[in-house]
Scaffold this motif. Structure first.
Motif, PDB file in Angstrom:
ATOM      1  N   HIS A 192       0.782  -1.213   0.000  1.00 21.37           N
ATOM      2  CA  HIS A 192       0.000   0.000   0.000  1.00 21.37           C
ATOM      3  C   HIS A 192       0.825   1.280   0.000  1.00 21.37           C
ATOM      4  CE1 HIS A 192      -3.016   2.835   1.710  1.00 21.37           C
ATOM      5  NE2 HIS A 192      -3.738   2.230   0.793  1.00 21.37           N
ATOM      6  N   ARG A 193       1.564   1.536   1.065  1.00 20.27           N
ATOM      7  CA  ARG A 193       2.244   2.813   1.189  1.00 20.27           C
ATOM      8  C   ARG A 193       3.431   2.687   2.118  1.00 20.27           C
ATOM      9  NH1 ARG A 193       1.338   3.438   6.251  1.00 20.27           N
ATOM     10  NH2 ARG A 193      -0.711   3.385   7.186  1.00 20.27           N
ATOM     11  N   VAL A 194       4.257   3.713   2.090  1.00 25.79           N
ATOM     12  CA  VAL A 194       5.345   3.880   3.046  1.00 25.79           C
ATOM     13  C   VAL A 194       4.922   5.031   3.943  1.00 25.79           C
ATOM     14  CG1 VAL A 194       7.755   4.557   3.329  1.00 25.79           C
ATOM     15  CG2 VAL A 194       7.095   3.102   1.427  1.00 25.79           C
ATOM     16  N   ALA A 195       4.983   4.835   5.242  1.00 25.71           N
ATOM     17  CA  ALA A 195       4.626   5.898   6.189  1.00 25.71           C
ATOM     18  C   ALA A 195       5.893   6.406   6.857  1.00 25.71           C
ATOM     19  CB  ALA A 195       3.651   5.378   7.242  1.00 25.71           C
ATOM     20  N   LEU A 196       6.065   7.720   6.844  1.00 26.59           N
ATOM     21  CA  LEU A 196       7.221   8.346   7.476  1.00 26.59           C
ATOM     22  C   LEU A 196       6.735   9.290   8.563  1.00 26.59           C
ATOM     23  CD1 LEU A 196       9.268   9.325   4.289  1.00 26.59           C
ATOM     24  CD2 LEU A 196       9.532   7.274   5.700  1.00 26.59           C
ATOM     25  N   GLN A 197       7.249   9.134   9.774  1.00 26.47           N
ATOM     26  CA  GLN A 197       6.956  10.097  10.827  1.00 26.47           C
ATOM     27  C   GLN A 197       7.991  11.205  10.721  1.00 26.47           C
ATOM     28  OE1 GLN A 197       5.919   8.590  14.623  1.00 26.47           O
ATOM     29  NE2 GLN A 197       6.093  10.565  15.631  1.00 26.47           N
ATOM     30  N   VAL A 198       7.517  12.438  10.645  1.00 29.31           N
ATOM     31  CA  VAL A 198       8.391  13.592  10.490  1.00 29.31           C
ATOM     32  C   VAL A 198       8.152  14.553  11.651  1.00 29.31           C
ATOM     33  CG1 VAL A 198       8.470  13.365   7.973  1.00 29.31           C
ATOM     34  CG2 VAL A 198       6.715  14.807   9.010  1.00 29.31           C
ATOM     35  N   ASP A 199       9.129  15.405  11.930  1.00 33.70           N
ATOM     36  CA  ASP A 199       8.940  16.353  13.030  1.00 33.70           C
ATOM     37  C   ASP A 199       8.325  17.668  12.571  1.00 33.70           C
ATOM     38  OD1 ASP A 199      11.142  17.382  11.742  1.00 33.70           O
ATOM     39  OD2 ASP A 199      12.466  17.299  13.476  1.00 33.70           O
ATOM     40  N   ASP A 200       8.283  17.908  11.249  1.00 32.85           N
ATOM     41  CA  ASP A 200       7.689  19.138  10.711  1.00 32.85           C
ATOM     42  C   ASP A 200       7.066  18.807   9.360  1.00 32.85           C
ATOM     43  OD1 ASP A 200       7.107  21.598   9.520  1.00 32.85           O
ATOM     44  OD2 ASP A 200       8.899  22.571  10.358  1.00 32.85           O
ATOM     45  N   ILE A 201       5.770  18.557   9.364  1.00 25.91           N
ATOM     46  CA  ILE A 201       5.108  18.131   8.127  1.00 25.91           C
ATOM     47  C   ILE A 201       5.123  19.230   7.073  1.00 25.91           C
ATOM     48  CG2 ILE A 201       2.728  18.750   8.758  1.00 25.91           C
ATOM     49  CD1 ILE A 201       1.932  15.962   7.559  1.00 25.91           C
ATOM     50  N   ASP A 202       5.034  20.484   7.488  1.00 24.00           N
ATOM     51  CA  ASP A 202       5.050  21.575   6.517  1.00 24.00           C
ATOM     52  C   ASP A 202       6.400  21.662   5.807  1.00 24.00           C
ATOM     53  OD1 ASP A 202       2.363  22.405   7.049  1.00 24.00           O
ATOM     54  OD2 ASP A 202       3.088  23.346   8.891  1.00 24.00           O
ATOM     55  N   ALA A 203       7.480  21.527   6.560  1.00 21.15           N
ATOM     56  CA  ALA A 203       8.818  21.528   5.957  1.00 21.15           C
ATOM     57  C   ALA A 203       8.996  20.309   5.054  1.00 21.15           C
ATOM     58  CB  ALA A 203       9.894  21.564   7.034  1.00 21.15           C
ATOM     59  N   SER A 204       8.482  19.164   5.479  1.00 19.41           N
ATOM     60  CA  SER A 204       8.586  17.947   4.667  1.00 19.41           C
ATOM     61  C   SER A 204       7.806  18.092   3.372  1.00 19.41           C
ATOM     62  CB  SER A 204       8.081  16.738   5.458  1.00 19.41           C
ATOM     63  OG  SER A 204       8.906  16.516   6.582  1.00 19.41           O
ATOM     64  N   LEU A 205       6.639  18.719   3.433  1.00 19.23           N
ATOM     65  CA  LEU A 205       5.855  18.946   2.215  1.00 19.23           C
ATOM     66  C   LEU A 205       6.552  19.925   1.280  1.00 19.23           C
ATOM     67  CD1 LEU A 205       2.247  18.930   3.659  1.00 19.23           C
ATOM     68  CD2 LEU A 205       3.240  17.296   2.028  1.00 19.23           C
ATOM     69  N   ALA A 206       7.245  20.898   1.838  1.00 20.47           N
ATOM     70  CA  ALA A 206       8.006  21.835   1.003  1.00 20.47           C
ATOM     71  C   ALA A 206       9.125  21.091   0.278  1.00 20.47           C
ATOM     72  CB  ALA A 206       8.561  22.979   1.842  1.00 20.47           C
ATOM     73  N   LEU A 207       9.788  20.166   0.969  1.00 16.33           N
ATOM     74  CA  LEU A 207      10.830  19.356   0.329  1.00 16.33           C
ATOM     75  C   LEU A 207      10.231  18.458  -0.747  1.00 16.33           C
ATOM     76  CD1 LEU A 207      12.901  18.318   3.466  1.00 16.33           C
ATOM     77  CD2 LEU A 207      13.638  19.853   1.645  1.00 16.33           C
ATOM     78  N   ALA A 208       9.095  17.832  -0.443  1.00 12.87           N
ATOM     79  CA  ALA A 208       8.433  16.959  -1.415  1.00 12.87           C
ATOM     80  C   ALA A 208       8.017  17.749  -2.648  1.00 12.87           C
ATOM     81  CB  ALA A 208       7.228  16.276  -0.769  1.00 12.87           C
ATOM     82  N   ALA A 209       7.579  18.981  -2.450  1.00 19.94           N
ATOM     83  CA  ALA A 209       7.145  19.824  -3.573  1.00 19.94           C
ATOM     84  C   ALA A 209       8.290  20.075  -4.550  1.00 19.94           C
ATOM     85  CB  ALA A 209       6.573  21.140  -3.053  1.00 19.94           C
ATOM     86  N   ARG A 210       9.516  20.139  -4.046  1.00 21.15           N
ATOM     87  CA  ARG A 210      10.669  20.325  -4.933  1.00 21.15           C
ATOM     88  C   ARG A 210      10.822  19.144  -5.890  1.00 21.15           C
ATOM     89  NH1 ARG A 210      14.996  21.827  -0.568  1.00 21.15           N
ATOM     90  NH2 ARG A 210      15.989  20.062  -1.575  1.00 21.15           N
ATOM     91  N   HIS A 211      10.214  18.007  -5.536  1.00 23.52           N
ATOM     92  CA  HIS A 211      10.245  16.813  -6.384  1.00 23.52           C
ATOM     93  C   HIS A 211       8.947  16.661  -7.165  1.00 23.52           C
ATOM     94  CE1 HIS A 211      13.990  15.266  -4.607  1.00 23.52           C
ATOM     95  NE2 HIS A 211      13.549  15.872  -3.527  1.00 23.52           N
ATOM     96  N   GLY A 212       8.113  17.705  -7.140  1.00 26.06           N
ATOM     97  CA  GLY A 212       6.849  17.668  -7.863  1.00 26.06           C
ATOM     98  C   GLY A 212       5.759  16.885  -7.162  1.00 26.06           C
ATOM     99  N   CYS A 213       5.892  16.691  -5.848  1.00 27.14           N
ATOM    100  CA  CYS A 213       4.943  15.882  -5.088  1.00 27.14           C
ATOM    101  C   CYS A 213       4.114  16.759  -4.159  1.00 27.14           C
ATOM    102  CB  CYS A 213       5.696  14.843  -4.255  1.00 27.14           C
ATOM    103  SG  CYS A 213       6.797  13.801  -5.244  1.00 27.14           S
ATOM    104  N   ALA A 214       2.812  16.539  -4.165  1.00 23.36           N
ATOM    105  CA  ALA A 214       1.894  17.324  -3.339  1.00 23.36           C
ATOM    106  C   ALA A 214       0.893  16.381  -2.684  1.00 23.36           C
ATOM    107  CB  ALA A 214       1.173  18.349  -4.206  1.00 23.36           C
ATOM    108  N   PRO A 215       0.269  16.823  -1.593  1.00 27.25           N
ATOM    109  CA  PRO A 215      -0.753  15.983  -0.953  1.00 27.25           C
ATOM    110  C   PRO A 215      -1.858  15.603  -1.936  1.00 27.25           C
ATOM    111  CG  PRO A 215      -0.207  17.841   0.457  1.00 27.25           C
ATOM    112  CD  PRO A 215       0.465  18.084  -0.878  1.00 27.25           C
ATOM    113  N   LEU A 216      -2.418  14.408  -1.760  1.00 19.40           N
ATOM    114  CA  LEU A 216      -3.526  13.986  -2.605  1.00 19.40           C
ATOM    115  C   LEU A 216      -4.723  14.900  -2.386  1.00 19.40           C
ATOM    116  CD1 LEU A 216      -3.452  10.085  -2.303  1.00 19.40           C
ATOM    117  CD2 LEU A 216      -2.322  11.552  -3.978  1.00 19.40           C
ATOM    118  N   ARG A 217      -4.943  15.328  -1.141  1.00 21.78           N
ATOM    119  CA  ARG A 217      -6.068  16.205  -0.855  1.00 21.78           C
ATOM    120  C   ARG A 217      -5.694  17.343   0.075  1.00 21.78           C
ATOM    121  NH1 ARG A 217     -11.519  13.418   0.038  1.00 21.78           N
ATOM    122  NH2 ARG A 217     -11.202  13.209  -2.189  1.00 21.78           N
ATOM    123  N   GLY A 218      -4.919  17.107   1.101  1.00 22.65           N
ATOM    124  CA  GLY A 218      -4.559  18.140   2.061  1.00 22.65           C
ATOM    125  C   GLY A 218      -3.942  17.498   3.285  1.00 22.65           C
ATOM    126  N   VAL A 219      -3.752  18.285   4.321  1.00 23.24           N
ATOM    127  CA  VAL A 219      -3.203  17.781   5.583  1.00 23.24           C
ATOM    128  C   VAL A 219      -4.352  17.676   6.575  1.00 23.24           C
ATOM    129  CG1 VAL A 219      -1.582  18.204   7.462  1.00 23.24           C
ATOM    130  CG2 VAL A 219      -0.951  18.814   5.111  1.00 23.24           C
TER     131      VAL A 219
END
Length: 145
Positions: free
Chosen positions: A89-116
């Motif tokens: 199904h998926r890989v789950a990663l626990q992060v200490d700052d989801i907003d910073a992690s999403l900013a990093l993911a965005a640099r790879h063209g990745c965004a939430p499927l719907r939101g946080v």
């Protein structure tokens, strides 16, 4: 008998892109290799198996992901897994700052499927599509501990 999970393997279209994505999110690249030969055919159950692999580990040794890019036989494209499908199904990663992690993911063209989402005041979490369509869940504990 003792059993522990050693790693989860994920087939990717572009090994370098997948390594960059996961290392940006904080995993450490432990090593790379190219595997082939009779032992690889036997272990995997695929004649002529030849792949480039990379092993990544979460900080503190909390889990490993083996990424592999199939060189032979050719990789078979499939539709990306949906959140309600049976199987891996998926890989789950626990992060200490989801907003910073999403900013990093965005640099790879990745965004939430719907939101946080806020899960009962315990976690902020989201699903996103990583490299090769991999479903990745990011979760941030809302309270320390």
């Amino acid at each position: 008998m003792t059993t522990r999970i050693d790693n989860v393997g994920i087939a990717v279209r572009d090994l370098e892109a997948a390594i960059a994505f996961f290392t940006d999110l904080g995993l450490e690249l432990l090593g790379r290799d190219e595997v082939s030969g009779e032992w690889a055919d036997t272990a995997v159950g695929l004649d002529g198996n030849h792949a480039r692999i990379a092993m990544l580990e979460a900080p503190g040794g909390q889990g490993r992901i083996e990424l592999f890019e199939q060189l032979h036989p050719d990789a078979i494209e499939t539709e990306p897994t949906l959140p309600n499908e049976i199987g891996m199904h998926r890989v789950a990663l626990q992060v200490d700052d989801i907003d910073a992690s999403l900013a990093l993911a965005a640099r790879h063209g990745c965004a939430p499927l719907r939101g946080v989402a806020d899960y009962q005041g315990v976690y902020r979490l989201t699903y996103l599509r990583g490299p090769s369509g991999i479903l990745v869940m990011l979760a941030q504990a809302m309270q320390p501990g």
